[in-house]
Design a protein around this motif. Structure first.
Motif, PDB file in Angstrom:
ATOM      1  N   UNK A  73     -19.297 123.812  12.878  1.00  0.00           N
ATOM      2  CA  UNK A  73     -17.923 123.583  12.464  1.00  0.00           C
ATOM      3  C   UNK A  73     -17.741 123.772  10.968  1.00  0.00           C
ATOM      4  N   UNK A  74     -16.628 123.297  10.424  1.00  0.00           N
ATOM      5  CA  UNK A  74     -16.300 123.546   9.019  1.00  0.00           C
ATOM      6  C   UNK A  74     -17.381 123.026   8.074  1.00  0.00           C
ATOM      7  N   UNK A  75     -17.690 123.815   7.067  1.00  0.00           N
ATOM      8  CA  UNK A  75     -18.662 123.419   6.051  1.00  0.00           C
ATOM      9  C   UNK A  75     -17.964 122.551   5.011  1.00  0.00           C
ATOM     10  N   UNK A  76     -18.461 121.350   4.827  1.00  0.00           N
ATOM     11  CA  UNK A  76     -17.831 120.383   3.927  1.00  0.00           C
ATOM     12  C   UNK A  76     -18.295 120.585   2.499  1.00  0.00           C
ATOM     13  N   UNK A  77     -19.598 120.740   2.307  1.00  0.00           N
ATOM     14  CA  UNK A  77     -20.171 120.967   0.985  1.00  0.00           C
ATOM     15  C   UNK A  77     -21.150 122.122   1.107  1.00  0.00           C
ATOM     16  N   UNK A  78     -20.847 123.227   0.453  1.00  0.00           N
ATOM     17  CA  UNK A  78     -21.696 124.406   0.578  1.00  0.00           C
ATOM     18  C   UNK A  78     -23.112 124.126   0.084  1.00  0.00           C
ATOM     19  N   UNK A  79     -23.233 123.480  -1.075  1.00  0.00           N
ATOM     20  CA  UNK A  79     -24.560 123.197  -1.613  1.00  0.00           C
ATOM     21  C   UNK A  79     -25.307 122.193  -0.734  1.00  0.00           C
ATOM     22  N   UNK A  80     -24.604 121.179  -0.255  1.00  0.00           N
ATOM     23  CA  UNK A  80     -25.242 120.233   0.642  1.00  0.00           C
ATOM     24  C   UNK A  80     -25.712 120.900   1.916  1.00  0.00           C
ATOM     25  N   UNK A  81     -24.883 121.801   2.446  1.00  0.00           N
ATOM     26  CA  UNK A  81     -25.234 122.515   3.673  1.00  0.00           C
ATOM     27  C   UNK A  81     -26.466 123.387   3.462  1.00  0.00           C
ATOM     28  N   UNK A  82     -26.483 124.141   2.378  1.00  0.00           N
ATOM     29  CA  UNK A  82     -27.631 125.008   2.103  1.00  0.00           C
ATOM     30  C   UNK A  82     -28.895 124.173   1.927  1.00  0.00           C
ATOM     31  N   UNK A  83     -28.778 123.068   1.203  1.00  0.00           N
ATOM     32  CA  UNK A  83     -29.936 122.210   1.008  1.00  0.00           C
ATOM     33  C   UNK A  83     -30.488 121.677   2.313  1.00  0.00           C
ATOM     34  N   UNK A  84     -29.593 121.278   3.204  1.00  0.00           N
ATOM     35  CA  UNK A  84     -30.042 120.761   4.500  1.00  0.00           C
ATOM     36  C   UNK A  84     -30.670 121.857   5.354  1.00  0.00           C
ATOM     37  N   UNK A  85     -30.049 123.019   5.382  1.00  0.00           N
ATOM     38  CA  UNK A  85     -30.568 124.094   6.225  1.00  0.00           C
ATOM     39  C   UNK A  85     -31.921 124.584   5.717  1.00  0.00           C
ATOM     40  N   UNK A  86     -32.009 124.879   4.442  1.00  0.00           N
ATOM     41  CA  UNK A  86     -33.256 125.417   3.907  1.00  0.00           C
ATOM     42  C   UNK A  86     -34.350 124.353   3.859  1.00  0.00           C
TER      43      UNK A  86
END
Length: 759
Positions: free
Chosen positions: A644-657
């Protein structure tokens, strides 16, 4: 590279990362993030814990007299010093704060010291004499569950079976008769260590008013304060807790660890006590990922349609339950995956042993079975001569189908979208196996698809309270007992407030994890916090805007319909601005403060512990096997998440990577061995956590679309990359070896053994 995409146009970025800087980045880069273990003051006493040297023993006698007489010692505590409830736990209250009758693992706490300095505290520990009578070691979970176990070999009275689950549906006999291809195999997964940078620690101190203050990083400061109040026999309001920020957790600080012991020391000597574990102490004392043995049998018909799944899971919870029952429930719920079967039969058991303590860990019971399932899917697809992606696609459940345990779930098509994106990616469209350097290196590309439950299962602490307030200085405060664990919750809250309330992000001040000021939001766990903040702001938005506009209307003596909320305040028709700080000054104590109560959304007819909401993720991994040395290198990863919608791009990248690298470690390097009840590795010089040097080239694709009318919004991003990375890397290793992978991690000697075996 991170691309935010629609499901069918993965090449077109729709959002930039450049402006999405984490609010806490400068503090962390400067080395001054303010972790609670850094609360060092001159008048603090130093605490140490005396743990058991034996994995299983009866306590005959504890003599603390000599330690108490040592100059500089202010308190020595044992079980006899606990005035209230002497044990704690979640579904199973089985963990003693200090042991008095027996010890069940190496490091099980027996006594504790508070002294003027660490040197004195260590000297005092040497003076405590504990007489033990050793008991039979229970170190194999399947043997622990055998009917022949004698009473002395029971880790807890009543037997070594902590929890069992059996889920069955469909006509198994008919489904098996419909099967043309049948595969049976056994898989094992390792005990894994969280390896957070900030080991367990913090400060307990009297508040000078008959109560106690706690400063320990964790997931749930409200529960922490309640357990310790119960231990001391105090009203809950007399014990307050600050639980944020945390120097990493990944689930390892979800349950209480050393907090009750530090609190008992501080209460006895009425002085502030700082207790902070060294890395070896943390290894002994802390929880680990549950090792599992999974026997899996599945079949499909001639066209490749799945017919049945039979699974038997045995998990090792160690000495105490902690989150063990919930972990086993999650394993059972995720065993079918996002796939449809004619019949399913899953049996799972959780055993007490003397192998340390297992508990919450990112991926939470699901990642173990997802490795087994996704490896099995590849092998069945090969037996049926169907491409791995096609085999998965043809067996996916419908978006509006019941959940994996036949429960009602929110309709969701994320698994279809994620698989669609991954299967069209150039990495998957290329070769899946090749060699280089005259055959020395074998390369493989693997695919995995998972769905992941969001939040707690039905019956869990799913309710949540927050508050939205305008502070006196004009800051917009979202107050919650959630804690900042490194997941960028602060940045997410700022972005969500800006999105829903129309304010500038820099004016948002999250107030987190302090029981003096924040309502009980429940644990920040199970990837639930962002989704709940989203829901809370939707709930409060209309009242918030109404109160702001009414205040400005009164100030200007204008109709509220002539006013507009802007990022910096409220504007009138002539563009005159009334900043938030002036609104706060004008209203004084009447400034908006909205209480928000969110309730569990699980349908009444859903079974206990099942989940209502799921997200999905697919991943591709490319690995290289050095056939000379057995060394593995993960070269590339592609993560396609449908959350769904990405709330925080940096937070999302940090979690995924970050999660992907943790899953990578589970596959190629991390295994905490336990021999005769003792951990072999007790520091990071022998337990190899992947570093940035080991991280592959990564591409992260965010599929932000949700089905029309979706009531939930963004799914959690905290765990699913671990869940998908481990099976994707394992499947890539299998392709590179041209042999199945039935155990994790695949260390060099395992690789060599596999290469020397018959394909």
């Amino acid at each position: 590279m991170t691309v935010f995409s629609t499901p069918h146009d993965v090449q077109t970025p729709v959002q930039t990362l450049a402006q999405d800087i984490r609010p806490d980045v400068w503090a962390k880069l400067s080395g001054n993030p303010g972790y609670l273990t850094d609360r060092i003051e001159n008048n603090q006493l130093h605490g140490l814990i005396l743990g058991s040297p034996h994995p299983h023993a009866r306590i005959v006698r504890i003599d603390t007299h000599a330690a108490e007489q040592l100059p500089g010692v202010h308190a020595v505590v044992t079980h006899a010093d606990i005035p209230g409830i002497d044990r704690y736990g979640l579904r199973k209250v089985d963990r003693p704060i200090l042991c008095h009758d027996k010890v069940r693992y190496v490091g099980d706490p027996v006594a504790a010291i508070a002294a003027i300095d660490l040197q004195t505290a260590y000297a005092a520990l040497e003076l405590i004499h504990v007489e033990y009578e050793q008991l039979p070691l229970v170190d194999d979970p399947e043997a622990a569950l055998a009917d022949t176990m004698l009473p002395d070999a029971q880790v807890h009275a009543g037997g070594n079976l902590l929890h069992a689950v059996h889920h069955q549906r469909g006509d198994m006999q008919a489904a098996q008769s419909n099967s043309v291809y049948v595969l049976e195999a056994s898989y094992t997964t390792p005990r894994q260590m969280h390896a957070f940078l900030e080991t367990e620690g913090g400060v307990a101190q009297p508040d000078g008013q008959g109560g106690l203050q706690l400063f320990f990083g964790g997931h749930n400061p409200v529960r922490e304060s309640q357990v310790i109040a119960n231990m001391l026999g105090l009203p809950h309001k007399r014990v307050t807790a600050l639980g944020t920020p945390v120097g990493g957790s990944y689930g390892g600080k979800d349950e209480l660890t050393i907090q009750p012991i530090a609190a008992l020391l501080a209460w006895k000597c009425q002085r502030a006590v700082r207790l902070h574990l060294s890395r070896p102490q943390s290894v002994d004392f802390g929880v680990k990922r549950h090792p599992m043995r999974i026997r899996l049998r599945m079949g499909c018909d001639a066209q490749g349609r799945l017919t049945f799944q039979q699974a038997q899971v045995v998990a090792d919870t160690g000495a105490y339950a902690t989150h063990g029952p919930e972990v086993l429930d999650a394993a059972v719920e995720h065993m079918p995956g996002p796939y449809a079967y004619q019949a399913v039969d899953i049996q799972a058991r959780l055993a007490y042993t003397n192998n340390g303590v297992a508990g919450a860990f990112r991926g939470f019971g699901a990642v173990q079975v997802q490795f087994a399932l996704e490896q099995h899917m590849d092998r069945l697809a090969a037996m049926a001569s169907i491409p791995a992606d096609t085999f998965r696609a043809m067996n996916l459940t419908a978006p509006d189908a019941p959940g994996p345990l036949d429960q009602t779930v929110v309709p969701f098509d994320g698994q279809h979208r994620a698989l669609d994106v991954a299967s069209q990616h150039a990495l998957w469209q290329g070769p899946h196996y090749w060699t280089s350097q005259a055959g020395r290196y074998q390369h493989g590309v693997g695919l995995a698809l998972v769905h992941r439950s969001d939040g707690f299962g039905k019956g869990g602490p799913s309710g949540c309270r927050m508050a939205l307030a305008l502070a006196a200085d004009g800051s917009i405060e979202l107050r919650s007992s959630f804690t900042e664990l490194g997941q960028n919750l602060i940045g997410s809250i700022r972005n969500l407030c800006a999105q829903h309330l129309g304010c500038a992000p820099h004016l948002v001040r999250p107030v987190l994890g302090d029981t003096r000021y924040t309502p009980d939001s429940g644990p920040v766990a199970a990837s639930r916090a962002t989704s709940l903040v989203w829901r809370a702001l939707i709930e409060a938005k209309d009242q918030w805007l109404h109160e702001l506009l009414n205040a400005a209307a009164q100030y200007w003596q204008l109709p509220s319909s002539d006013l507009t909320v802007t990022p910096e305040g409220v504007r009138n028709a002539t563009s005159e601005l009334l900043p938030y700080v002036q609104i706060a000054e004008y209203l004084g104590t009447a400034s908006p403060c909205i209480a928000i109560d969110l309730h569990a959304e699980d349908p009444a007819d859903n079974a206990h512990d099942t989940h209502f909401v799921f997200g999905a993720c697919a991943a591709l991994a490319q690995v290289r096997v050095d056939t000379w040395s057995g060394m593995l290198q993960v070269e590339k990863m592609v993560i396609c998440s449908a959350l769904g919608p990405t709330v925080s791009a940096q937070g999302y990248v940090g979690q995924m990577e970050g999660g992907a690298v943790m899953g990578l470690g589970m596959c190629v390097s991390e295994e905490l061995e336990c021999v005769q009840g003792h951990y072999v590795q007790r520091n990071l010089d022998a337990y190899f956590v992947p570093s940035i040097a080991d991280a592959p080239d990564m591409e992260v694709l965010a599929i932000q679309n949700l089905p029309e009318g979706d009531p939930i919004g963004p799914r959690g991003a905290g765990e699913i990359s671990v869940n998908v990375a481990a099976p994707a890397v394992a499947n890539a290793i299998a392709r590179a070896l041209q042999r199945p992978v039935e155990r994790l991690p695949m260390l060099p000697h395992h690789v060599i053994t596999a290469l020397e075996s018959t394909p």
